[in-house]
Design an enzyme around this catalytic site. Sequence first.
Site, short mmCIF file in Angstrom:
data_model
loop_
_atom_site.label_atom_id
_atom_site.label_comp_id
_atom_site.label_asym_id
_atom_site.label_seq_id
_atom_site.Cartn_x
_atom_site.Cartn_y
_atom_site.Cartn_z
CB ILE A 205 -0.93 -0.01 1.04
CG1 ILE A 205 -2.00 -1.21 1.23
CG2 ILE A 205 -1.58 1.55 1.18
CD1 ILE A 205 -3.17 -1.31 0.44
CG HIS A 206 2.54 3.30 -3.07
ND1 HIS A 206 2.74 2.22 -3.94
CD2 HIS A 206 3.23 4.31 -3.75
CE1 HIS A 206 2.74 2.47 -4.91
NE2 HIS A 206 2.84 3.43 -4.82
NE ARG A 207 -1.17 4.40 -6.77
CZ ARG A 207 0.29 4.32 -7.81
NH1 ARG A 207 0.78 4.99 -7.24
NH2 ARG A 207 0.36 3.51 -7.89
CG ASP A 282 -1.67 1.01 -2.32
OD1 ASP A 282 -0.84 1.10 -3.16
OD2 ASP A 282 -2.24 2.32 -2.14
#
Length: 364
Positions: A205-207, A282
Site C-alpha cells: 500500500i502506498h497510493r 494499490d
Amino acid sequence: MKIVTIVGARPQFIKAAAVSRVLRKTQGVREVLVHTGQHYDANMSEVFFQELEIPRPDYNLGIGSATHGAQTGRMLEAIEEVLFKEKPDWVLVYGDTNSTLAGALAAVKLHIPVAHIEAGLRSFNRRMPEEVNRVLTDHASDILFAPTKAAVENLRREGISEEQIQLVGDVMYDAALYYGKKAERQSQILNRLELKPGEYILATIHRAENTDDPQRLRAIFEGFAEVAQEIKVVLPLHPRTRAALVQVGLYDEVAPNICLIEPVGYLDMVMLEKNARVIVTDSGGVQKEAFFYRVPCLTLREETEWVELVDLGWNRIIPPFSAGVVADAIKSSLKHFEGVEGCPYGDGQSAVKIAQYLVERGRC
Ligand code: UD1
Ligand code: UDP
C-alpha cells in the site's frame, strides 16, 4: 546518438534496468543516466542499482522529498542544467511520477525530443497526482511508447497523432522475464521469513488516496488484521505508508498482527509475489506482476489503469471503504479466484523495440 534517461522512483529503476540493458548494447547509442533523487533510502533506490546491475547514474540530483510543486520545480531546474550540458538527441522518461513530468517539461522547453515509456495509461481520476503527470507528459512528448492497446486508444481519443504512438508492450514484462530467473536462484526471502508457498497473502500500500485519508488507511489495515487471523499477511512497508501509520497513531496497533517488513529488493519481491496465495495492492507495477506469475490480485482502489487485468479476471477492484469490505474481499478470494489466459503486455521484447525505433528514427 545520445539519450538522457531520467529516473527517480522505485518502479522507474526496474523499468530502466530492462531498457538500459538493451540500449547500452545498441551500436551508436550512448546513454546518460540521471537520478533525480526522488527516492533515496537504500532499500528504495541503491538496492535496485546493485541487484539489477543498472549502471551508476551519471548525475544524482539529490532532490529528495518535498511537496509536489517544490519537488517538481527543483527537479525541473536541475534537469535543465544537465540538458544544457549534455545536449542529448532524446530524453527518455518513464511512467507517471514527478520525476517523469519534470524530465519531460525540462526537455520540451529546450526543444529536445522526448520519448515517454509507459504512455497512454489513464485512471480518469484527476485527483491522482500520477494522472496529472501522465496526461501532461504524454502531451509534451514526441514519441509515446504505449504498453497496451487500451493505452493506444486513450492517446488516440486525446487527439495524439498516429505516427507519434508506438505499441511496444510493457517493459515491466521484459524485466519480469529477465530477472525472474535470477530471483529464483538468488532470493532467500521465503526461508528468511519462514514462508511456505501459497500460505500467505502479500500486500503493498502506498497510493496517496489510501495513505493520506486516515479513514481509508484504518479500513485497509484493520481489514488486513482481520484476515491475518486466518492466513499470514506479509507487507513490505513503503516509507510513505509507515509515516502515515505513525502519524495517525495506527502503527503500534497494526504491527503485532501483520508481518510488516522493510521494503525489499526486486528479486525478493518477485519471490514473494510468485509464491503468494493472493496479492492485495494499490501499486501499478505489482498488479501486473501478479498477473505475470498468475497470482490472483485485489486492487484496493476505485479504478485501475491496467484494465485488461480486470477483463481477464485476474484482478478485482475493491474500493477500501471499510475494514469489512477489505476483509470480506480477501477472504472470498481465498475460496475461488481464476482468470482466463491472455497476453496483453507484449512478448518480453519491448526494450528491443524501443531501442530499434529510436535508432531508426535518429534525431527527431
Ligand atoms: C512516488 C510516485 C508514485 C509511485 C511511487 C512508487 C509521485 C507523485 N508519486 O510516490 O507515482 O507510485 O513513487 O513507489 O511522483 N520517502 C522516504 N524515503 C524515500 C522516498 C520517500 O522516506 O526514499 C517518504 C518521504 O516521507 C516522502 C514520502 O515517502 O515524503 C513520499 O515520497 P514521494 O517520492 O513524494 O512519493 P511516493 O509516495 O513515493
Ligand atoms: N517492489 C519492490 N520492493 C517492494 C515493493 C515493490 O521491489 O518492497 C517493486 C515491485 O515488484 C514493482 C515495483 O516495485 O516492480 C512497483 O513499484 P511501486 O509499487 O513502488 O510503484 P508503482 O508501480 O505503483 O508506481
